[in-house]
Motif scaffolding. Sequence first.
Motif: not given
Length: 247
Positions: A225-228, A121-124, A88-90
Motif C-alpha cells: 500500500s502507498p499509504a502504509a 494521492l492526497h488520501a494516501f 503512486i500505486n505500484l
Amino acid sequence: MGAVSLMHRLSLPDFEEAHLLLQPLIDRGVRHPLPVAWLGTWHVLRVSQGWSEDPQRDTYLASECTKRALDMDPDNSLALAVNGFVHINLLKKFDLAENSYERALAANPSNAFAWLLKGTLHAFKSKGEQAVEHTERALALSPLDPHRYFYDSLAATAAAAAGKYERALELAQRSFKANRKHTSTLRVMTVAQWLLGQHDDAHKTVQELLRLQPTMTVSGWLKGSPAASYEIGRQAAEVFRRAGVPE
C-alpha cells in the motif's frame, strides 16, 4: 472500449479477456497512446485486486506501457493520468505521480479520472480535505460515468482520510452495490464500519474481502500500500487486524 468495459467488471475471466483484446490492438502498431495507457491501467488493477502472480513484473510492464504511451504523445491527458496511477500505486513515487497528474490536468482540466487519482494521492498522504475536494470534483465532472463504482470507491477512501466515515461508508456501499468484486471498496468499507462502531458489519465485510482475495494479510497489504507509512495506512492496518484479516 470493449476491453475497458471488461476490465472494470473485475470478473477474472472478463479481466483476462480485456488483455486479449488490448494486446493484439497494440501489436498492430497503431500509433495511438490510449490502448497502451489502458493496458497500463490493466496491470495496476491486476496487482491491486490481488490477482498478480508476479507483482514486480506487472509493475515493470505497467511502467513500460506508460513510457510507450507518452513517447507517442507526451501531452496526452489520459496517458499522463495513468502514468501517475502507476507511479503512486505500484512504485510509490509520490512526487512523480503528483507531477504527472498536474500535467494531465494542464492538458485537460476536465479530466475526471486525473482529479480522482490526484485526490486519492492526497488520501494516501492523510491530507483528507484536499483528497475530498479533488474526488468530489471528479464525481461532479463525471456523474454518469460507466465506471462510477470506481469513482465512488476512491472517493470513499478520500472521505475516510478526512475522518468523514459516514460519507465514506455511503460511497463505499454505493460502489459495492454497483460492483461487488472491487477489493479496494471492501477495504475502505471495513475501515468506515469499524470506526463508526459497526464492528459486526466490519467482520462480515472482511469475510467477503477474504473470499475475493484469500491471500490478503495485514503485512502483505502494508508492503504493497502507498499509504502504509502515513497515518491513514497505520489506522487501516490496525482496523484490518481487529476485523479479522490475518497478520
